[in-house]
Design an enzyme around this catalytic site. Structure first.
Site, short mmCIF file in Angstrom:
data_model
loop_
_atom_site.label_atom_id
_atom_site.label_comp_id
_atom_site.label_asym_id
_atom_site.label_seq_id
_atom_site.Cartn_x
_atom_site.Cartn_y
_atom_site.Cartn_z
N TYR A 130 0.85 -1.19 0.00
CA TYR A 130 0.00 0.00 0.00
C TYR A 130 0.89 1.24 0.00
O TYR A 130 1.42 1.66 1.02
CB TYR A 130 -0.97 -0.04 1.18
N LYS A 183 3.63 -15.92 0.64
CA LYS A 183 4.17 -16.39 -0.65
C LYS A 183 5.69 -16.46 -0.52
O LYS A 183 6.44 -15.99 -1.38
CB LYS A 183 3.74 -15.44 -1.77
N ASP A 216 -1.89 -18.19 -3.00
CA ASP A 216 -2.68 -18.64 -4.14
C ASP A 216 -3.44 -19.92 -3.81
O ASP A 216 -4.62 -20.06 -4.13
CB ASP A 216 -1.80 -18.82 -5.38
N ASP A 240 -6.45 -7.99 2.27
CA ASP A 240 -7.51 -7.22 1.65
C ASP A 240 -8.27 -8.08 0.64
O ASP A 240 -9.51 -8.14 0.64
CB ASP A 240 -6.89 -6.00 0.95
N ASP A 244 -12.20 -9.98 1.27
CA ASP A 244 -13.33 -9.75 0.36
C ASP A 244 -13.91 -11.08 -0.11
O ASP A 244 -15.14 -11.25 -0.22
CB ASP A 244 -12.89 -8.92 -0.85
#
Length: 350
Positions: A130, A183, A216, A240, A244
C-alpha cells in the site's frame, strides 16, 4: 462512551443511518451512555472545508472512544495537494491502526455454496504494497520511464510481530488455530521475514495450533473447505483480497464486518466501497457497517471491562443473525427489504 460517526459518500449516508438506528436500539436496550457525534468526510467535507478529511476532525477522533467510518469515494480522490485524501488511509495511518479484523461466517437463511464456516482474517494494516502508507515521504510507486513502473513493498519486524500477536490473542478466544498466509516460496525475503516472525511468535502460544498456506493455494482452499480455518493472519494486500472473498462466501460483501484497531484507538468500517451506482436507491445492504459497529462496542467493552457493551455487541450480532434467518434483509442476501427497512428490522429484533 463517545463515538464519532462519519457517513461518507455514495451509499454511506444510507447505511450509516441504518447503523445508527441499530446502535440507538442497543443503547436503549442495555441502558448505555453513548454520545454519537456525526461529522462529514469525503465529498461533503471537500466542498465545505477544502479537504476530504481535516486535522480538526482528527483531533476530535483522537479524544473519542471510537470511530465509525462509512465508505468514501476513494477512487475519485487522486490529488492530495487539492485536499483529496483517502479518509480510510488517513485514519489508519494517523491513529496507527495496525490490525484489520475481518470476520466472515455462514448464516442460516442465506444461501452459500461452501457450507457452514466461521473464520476471521487478521490483516496487517500499515505497510506492505500500500504505497500511501509504507513511505515516510513520497509514494511507494515510481514511474521510471513511460514504460517502466516499480512498486516498493515494506515489511518490518515490528509490524509482523504485532499483527501475529493480535492473531494469536484472538485465536485464544476462539478455536486456537492460526494459519499464516504468505508467498515465501517466491518472495523469499519479505514474505520469508513475515513467516519467520509468525513462527517465532507462535512459540509464545504453545496452546494454539498453527499451519501455513501459500496465498494462491489459500484462495482455492477457502472456496473448497473454509470450515478448516479459524484465524488467518497475513500481510496487507493478501488480507484485503482474501477478506473480500470470505465475506462474499458468506453471502455478500455487504455482510463483511471490519474493525481497525491499534494500541489506543479503533475504527469500525464497512469493508466495501461507496457504490455510487446504487446510492440513493434504498437497496444497499447495511449489515457490514452494523456488524463493524458491534465489533467496536465489543473492543471497547473488553478493554474497559464494561459488560453491558459486550452484551450489546452480542445482541446486535444476534439480531443480524435472526434477521437473515427470517429473510428480513436486503435483496442481495435473499430478503425483500430496502436499506432503511432492513436496519429497522434489526433494531426491532434487538
Amino acid at each position: 462512551m463517545k463515538l464519532v460517526l462519519l457517513p461518507g459518500d455514495g451509499i454511506g449516508p444510507e447505511i450509516a443511518a441504518a447503523t445508527r438506528g441499530v446502535l440507538e436500539a442497543a443503547i436503549a436496550k442495555f441502558d448505555l451512555t453513548i454520545d454519537i457525534d456525526e461529522e462529514i468526510v469525503g465529498h461533503a467535507s471537500l466542498a465545505r472545508h477544502g479537504a476530504t478529511v481535516t486535522e480538526a476532525l482528527l483531533d476530535k477522533v483522537r479524544v473519542a472512544d471510537g470511530l465509525i467510518l462509512g465508505p468514501a469515494a476513494t477512487f475519485e480522490f487522486k490529488d492530495e495537494s487539492k485536499g483529496e485524501i483517502n479518509p480510510s488511509m488517513f485514519f489508519r495511518k494517523r491513529l496507527d491502526l495496525f490490525a484489520n479484523i475481518r470476520p466472515a461466517r455462514s448464516y442460516e437463511g442465506v444461501p452459500n455454496k461452501v457450507g457452514p464456516f466461521d473464520m476471521v482474517v487478521v490483516r496487517e494494516n500499515t505497510e506492505g504494497f500500500y504505497t500511501d502508507r509504507n513511505m515516510e515521504a513520497g509514494n511507494g510507486e515510481i514511474l521510471v520511464t513511460p514504460d517502466v513502473a516499480i512498486a516498493l513493498r515494506r515489511i518490518t519486524r515490528l509490524c509482523c510481530e504485532r499483527i501475529a500477536r493480535s492473531a494469536f490473542e484472538l485465536a485464544r478466544t476462539r478455536n486456537r488455530h492460526v494459519t499464516f498466509v504468505h508467498k515465501a516460496n517466491v518472495l523469499k525475503v519479505t514474505d520469508g521475514l513475515f513467516l519467520s516472525i509468525c513462527r517465532d511468535v507462535a512459540s509464545e502460544y504453545p496452546d494454539v495450533e498453527t499451519d501455513d498456506v501459500l496465498v494462491d493455494a489459500m484462495m482455492a482452499h477457502v472456496v473448497r473447505t473454509p470450515a478448516r480455518f479459524d484465524v488467518v493472519v497475513t500481510t496487507n494486500m493478501y488480507g484485503d483480497i482474501l477478506s473480500d472473498l470470505t465475506a462474499e462466501l458468506s453471502g455478500s460483501l455487504g455482510m463483511g464486518g471490519s474493525l481497525n484497531t491499534g494500541t489506543h484507538h479503533a475504527m469500525a468500517q464497512a469493508s466495501h466501497g461507496s457504490a455510487p451506482d446504487i446510492a440513493g436507491r434504498d437497496i444497499a445492504n447495511p449489515i457490514s457497517l452494523i456488524l463493524s459497529t458491534a465489533q467496536l462496542l465489543h473492543w471497547f467493552g473488553m478493554r474497559n471491562r464494561i459488560n453491558n457493551l459486550c452484551h450489546a455487541a452480542g445482541a446486535i450480532e444476534g439480531a443480524v443473525e435472526a434477521a437473515l434467518r427470517t429473510r428480513q434483509a436486503t435483496h442481495d442476501v435473499g430478503g425483500n427489504l430496502g436499506t432503511k427497512a432492513a436496519g429497522q428490522a434489526i433494531a426491532a429484533l434487538i
